[in-house]
Scaffold this motif. Structure first.
Motif, PDB file in Angstrom:
ATOM      1  N   ALA A  32       1.039  -0.969  -0.069  1.00  0.00           N
ATOM      2  CA  ALA A  32      -0.046  -0.072   0.145  1.00  0.00           C
ATOM      3  C   ALA A  32       0.836   1.147   0.074  1.00  0.00           C
ATOM      4  CB  ALA A  32      -0.865   0.149   1.425  1.00  0.00           C
ATOM      5  N   PRO A  33       0.393   2.201  -0.644  1.00  0.00           N
ATOM      6  CA  PRO A  33       1.183   3.733  -0.723  1.00  0.00           C
ATOM      7  C   PRO A  33       1.591   4.001   0.856  1.00  0.00           C
ATOM      8  CG  PRO A  33      -0.798   3.766  -2.034  1.00  0.00           C
ATOM      9  CD  PRO A  33      -0.844   2.554  -1.104  1.00  0.00           C
ATOM     10  N   GLN A  34       2.775   4.689   0.816  1.00  0.00           N
ATOM     11  CA  GLN A  34       3.283   5.060   2.361  1.00  0.00           C
ATOM     12  C   GLN A  34       3.538   6.393   2.304  1.00  0.00           C
ATOM     13  OE1 GLN A  34       6.511   2.214   3.415  1.00  0.00           O
ATOM     14  NE2 GLN A  34       6.638   3.188   5.446  1.00  0.00           N
ATOM     15  N   PRO A  35       2.719   7.491   2.617  1.00  0.00           N
ATOM     16  CA  PRO A  35       3.318   8.811   2.604  1.00  0.00           C
ATOM     17  C   PRO A  35       4.490   9.048   3.474  1.00  0.00           C
ATOM     18  CG  PRO A  35       0.878   8.676   3.337  1.00  0.00           C
ATOM     19  CD  PRO A  35       1.427   7.287   3.363  1.00  0.00           C
ATOM     20  N   LEU A  36       5.596   9.706   3.238  1.00  0.00           N
ATOM     21  CA  LEU A  36       6.436   9.927   4.151  1.00  0.00           C
ATOM     22  C   LEU A  36       6.861  11.515   3.873  1.00  0.00           C
ATOM     23  CD1 LEU A  36       8.808   6.829   3.334  1.00  0.00           C
ATOM     24  CD2 LEU A  36       7.507   7.484   5.372  1.00  0.00           C
ATOM     25  N   HIS A  39      10.142  13.047   4.267  1.00  0.00           N
ATOM     26  CA  HIS A  39      11.197  12.512   2.910  1.00  0.00           C
ATOM     27  C   HIS A  39      10.703  13.331   1.538  1.00  0.00           C
ATOM     28  CE1 HIS A  39      14.083   9.672   5.010  1.00  0.00           C
ATOM     29  NE2 HIS A  39      12.962   9.244   5.521  1.00  0.00           N
ATOM     30  N   GLY A  40       9.291  13.876   1.741  1.00  0.00           N
ATOM     31  CA  GLY A  40       8.921  14.436   0.456  1.00  0.00           C
ATOM     32  C   GLY A  40       8.540  13.634  -0.686  1.00  0.00           C
ATOM     33  N   VAL A  41       8.098  12.347  -0.186  1.00  0.00           N
ATOM     34  CA  VAL A  41       7.793  11.274  -1.281  1.00  0.00           C
ATOM     35  C   VAL A  41       6.532  10.401  -0.786  1.00  0.00           C
ATOM     36  CG1 VAL A  41       9.987  11.349  -2.554  1.00  0.00           C
ATOM     37  CG2 VAL A  41       9.489   9.750  -0.599  1.00  0.00           C
ATOM     38  N   THR A  42       5.978   9.880  -1.476  1.00  0.00           N
ATOM     39  CA  THR A  42       4.967   8.768  -1.244  1.00  0.00           C
ATOM     40  C   THR A  42       5.612   7.378  -1.782  1.00  0.00           C
ATOM     41  OG1 THR A  42       3.043  10.301  -1.079  1.00  0.00           O
ATOM     42  CG2 THR A  42       2.795   7.865  -1.213  1.00  0.00           C
ATOM     43  N   VAL A  43       5.591   6.366  -1.199  1.00  0.00           N
ATOM     44  CA  VAL A  43       6.434   5.100  -1.693  1.00  0.00           C
ATOM     45  C   VAL A  43       5.431   3.927  -1.733  1.00  0.00           C
ATOM     46  CG1 VAL A  43       8.787   5.981  -1.262  1.00  0.00           C
ATOM     47  CG2 VAL A  43       7.387   4.451   0.585  1.00  0.00           C
ATOM     48  N   VAL A  44       5.798   2.840  -2.610  1.00  0.00           N
ATOM     49  CA  VAL A  44       5.309   1.523  -2.366  1.00  0.00           C
ATOM     50  C   VAL A  44       6.481   0.714  -2.742  1.00  0.00           C
ATOM     51  CG1 VAL A  44       3.039   2.174  -3.279  1.00  0.00           C
ATOM     52  CG2 VAL A  44       4.630   1.314  -4.880  1.00  0.00           C
ATOM     53  N   GLU A  54      11.625  -0.034  -4.912  1.00  0.00           N
ATOM     54  CA  GLU A  54      10.726   1.052  -4.269  1.00  0.00           C
ATOM     55  C   GLU A  54      10.110   2.060  -5.378  1.00  0.00           C
ATOM     56  OE1 GLU A  54      12.964   4.311  -2.385  1.00  0.00           O
ATOM     57  OE2 GLU A  54      11.983   3.338  -0.554  1.00  0.00           O
ATOM     58  N   LEU A  55       8.813   2.192  -5.670  1.00  0.00           N
ATOM     59  CA  LEU A  55       8.434   3.232  -6.469  1.00  0.00           C
ATOM     60  C   LEU A  55       8.054   4.579  -5.576  1.00  0.00           C
ATOM     61  CD1 LEU A  55       6.047   1.065  -8.570  1.00  0.00           C
ATOM     62  CD2 LEU A  55       8.398   1.385  -9.020  1.00  0.00           C
ATOM     63  N   LEU A  56       8.441   5.521  -6.071  1.00  0.00           N
ATOM     64  CA  LEU A  56       8.089   6.876  -5.265  1.00  0.00           C
ATOM     65  C   LEU A  56       7.722   7.926  -6.358  1.00  0.00           C
ATOM     66  CD1 LEU A  56      11.737   8.214  -4.040  1.00  0.00           C
ATOM     67  CD2 LEU A  56      11.648   6.234  -5.717  1.00  0.00           C
ATOM     68  N   GLU A  57       6.851   8.819  -5.668  1.00  0.00           N
ATOM     69  CA  GLU A  57       6.327  10.041  -6.430  1.00  0.00           C
ATOM     70  C   GLU A  57       6.504  11.009  -5.499  1.00  0.00           C
ATOM     71  OE1 GLU A  57       2.273   9.892  -7.437  1.00  0.00           O
ATOM     72  OE2 GLU A  57       1.592   9.861  -5.313  1.00  0.00           O
ATOM     73  N   PRO A  58       6.600  12.505  -5.899  1.00  0.00           N
ATOM     74  CA  PRO A  58       6.835  13.529  -5.130  1.00  0.00           C
ATOM     75  C   PRO A  58       5.763  13.681  -4.140  1.00  0.00           C
ATOM     76  CG  PRO A  58       7.412  14.071  -7.322  1.00  0.00           C
ATOM     77  CD  PRO A  58       6.734  12.745  -7.353  1.00  0.00           C
ATOM     78  N   GLY A  60       4.011  16.848  -1.561  1.00  0.00           N
ATOM     79  CA  GLY A  60       4.337  18.196  -1.045  1.00  0.00           C
ATOM     80  C   GLY A  60       5.145  19.188  -1.750  1.00  0.00           C
ATOM     81  N   GLU A  61       5.358  20.100  -1.400  1.00  0.00           N
ATOM     82  CA  GLU A  61       6.253  21.358  -2.059  1.00  0.00           C
ATOM     83  C   GLU A  61       7.782  20.819  -1.720  1.00  0.00           C
ATOM     84  OE1 GLU A  61       3.451  22.813  -4.081  1.00  0.00           O
ATOM     85  OE2 GLU A  61       5.265  23.643  -3.931  1.00  0.00           O
ATOM     86  N   GLY A  62       8.556  21.129  -2.754  1.00  0.00           N
ATOM     87  CA  GLY A  62      10.309  21.059  -2.264  1.00  0.00           C
ATOM     88  C   GLY A  62      10.458  19.522  -2.168  1.00  0.00           C
ATOM     89  N   SER A  63       9.814  18.694  -2.860  1.00  0.00           N
ATOM     90  CA  SER A  63      10.309  17.063  -2.767  1.00  0.00           C
ATOM     91  C   SER A  63      11.627  17.174  -3.292  1.00  0.00           C
ATOM     92  CB  SER A  63       9.231  16.294  -3.614  1.00  0.00           C
ATOM     93  OG  SER A  63       9.782  14.983  -3.797  1.00  0.00           O
ATOM     94  N   PRO A  64      12.454  16.259  -2.898  1.00  0.00           N
ATOM     95  CA  PRO A  64      13.954  16.167  -3.356  1.00  0.00           C
ATOM     96  C   PRO A  64      14.057  15.580  -4.677  1.00  0.00           C
ATOM     97  CG  PRO A  64      13.680  14.644  -1.559  1.00  0.00           C
ATOM     98  CD  PRO A  64      12.394  15.498  -1.668  1.00  0.00           C
ATOM     99  N   ILE A  65      12.871  14.964  -5.175  1.00  0.00           N
ATOM    100  CA  ILE A  65      12.792  14.270  -6.451  1.00  0.00           C
ATOM    101  C   ILE A  65      12.148  15.039  -7.462  1.00  0.00           C
ATOM    102  CG2 ILE A  65      12.919  12.076  -5.080  1.00  0.00           C
ATOM    103  CD1 ILE A  65       9.965  11.251  -6.091  1.00  0.00           C
ATOM    104  N   ALA A  66      11.680  16.191  -7.116  1.00  0.00           N
ATOM    105  CA  ALA A  66      10.919  17.192  -7.896  1.00  0.00           C
ATOM    106  C   ALA A  66      11.974  17.587  -9.422  1.00  0.00           C
ATOM    107  CB  ALA A  66      10.431  18.356  -7.657  1.00  0.00           C
ATOM    108  N   GLY A  67      13.185  17.688  -9.045  1.00  0.00           N
ATOM    109  CA  GLY A  67      14.277  18.003 -10.100  1.00  0.00           C
ATOM    110  C   GLY A  67      14.425  16.870 -11.142  1.00  0.00           C
ATOM    111  N   PHE A  68      14.549  15.748 -10.356  1.00  0.00           N
ATOM    112  CA  PHE A  68      14.986  14.541 -10.948  1.00  0.00           C
ATOM    113  C   PHE A  68      13.650  14.324 -12.151  1.00  0.00           C
ATOM    114  CE2 PHE A  68      16.835  10.585 -11.614  1.00  0.00           C
ATOM    115  CZ  PHE A  68      16.031   9.557 -12.228  1.00  0.00           C
ATOM    116  N   LEU A  69      12.464  14.595 -11.620  1.00  0.00           N
ATOM    117  CA  LEU A  69      11.276  14.300 -12.507  1.00  0.00           C
ATOM    118  C   LEU A  69      11.204  15.088 -13.427  1.00  0.00           C
ATOM    119  CD1 LEU A  69       8.884  12.572 -10.026  1.00  0.00           C
ATOM    120  CD2 LEU A  69       9.735  11.491 -12.003  1.00  0.00           C
ATOM    121  N   GLU A  70      11.689  16.290 -13.217  1.00  0.00           N
ATOM    122  CA  GLU A  70      11.527  17.398 -14.410  1.00  0.00           C
ATOM    123  C   GLU A  70      12.477  17.418 -15.597  1.00  0.00           C
ATOM    124  OE1 GLU A  70      10.834  21.076 -11.376  1.00  0.00           O
ATOM    125  OE2 GLU A  70      12.559  21.539 -12.915  1.00  0.00           O
TER     126      GLU A  70
END
Ligand SMILES: CC[C@@H](C(=O)O)C(=O)SCCNC(=O)CCNC(=O)[C@H](O)C(C)(C)COP(=O)(O)OP(=O)(O)OC[C@H]1O[C@@H](n2cnc3c(N)ncnc32)[C@H](O)[C@@H]1OP(=O)(O)O
Ligand code: CO
Length: 134
Positions: A32-36, A39-44, A54-58, A60-70
């Motif tokens: 199940a999805p785990q909001p963290l 860490h600025g991500v939600t993971v399964v 581990e699958l992760l999406e941003p 909230g604001e300022g997620s450390p993976i936002a730049g990577f996904l851009e």
């Protein structure tokens, strides 16, 4: 210093859609999805027995993976997580070897509730490395 490969992480733009592909197309068991928020991500996780994906999406604001996904709008391999038996000893060794430990250098509890740290991708051949104490 390094133990097992704990997980391979894939950043995705849409976690529910990615989980559905892993379940439907790959026949995987997906947690199940785990909001963290810390860490600025939600993971399964997909437990493969010998390691995990581990699958992760941003989140909230300022997620450390936002730049990577851009830079990688359809997603991509984001990090590897290696297990260590003593994260503070590992950190001290890494710093002594000149590696950059990200953030304030203090371990934070990761998705499994264990202490984790991240090492700069530029120090490890373009690969973001996470270490997790188990
Ligand atoms: C769920 C909890 C935990 C777990 O228990 O498993 C997690 O896994 S949480 C996962 C999310 N958290 C993190 O990733 C924390 C560590 N990451 C960071 O601090 C940042 O992502 C970063 C590594 C500092 C990068 O941030 P960014 O905003 O992208 O900074 P830059 O644009 O300055 O990037 C610098 C440089 O590095 C390249 N880069 C960025 N991310 C990656 C990556 N995942 N793999 C490889 N390379 C990466 C980026 O392209 C820049 O390169 P150049 O453009 O060539 O300079
Ligand atoms: Co991780």
């Amino acid at each position: 210093m390094l133990g097992r490969l704990n997980h391979v992480a894939i950043a995705v733009p849409d976690l529910a859609a990615a989980a559905a592909v892993y379940e439907g197309t790959l026949g995987a068991q997906v947690s199940a999805p785990q909001p963290l928020p810390e860490h600025g991500v939600t993971v399964v996780f997909i437990d493969l027995g010998n390691t995990k994906v581990e699958l992760l999406e941003p989140l909230g604001e300022g997620s450390p993976i936002a730049g990577f996904l851009e830079k990688n709008p359809s997603g991509g391999m984001h990090h590897l997580c290696y297990e260590v038996d003593d994260i503070l000893a590992a950190r001290d060794r890494l710093l002594a070897e000149g590696a950059r430990v990200l953030g304030d250098g203090e371990p934070k509890a990761g998705a499994h509730g264990k202490p984790v740290l991240f090492l700069h991708p530029k120090d490890f051949f373009g690969t973001l490395v996470e270490i997790e104490e188990v």
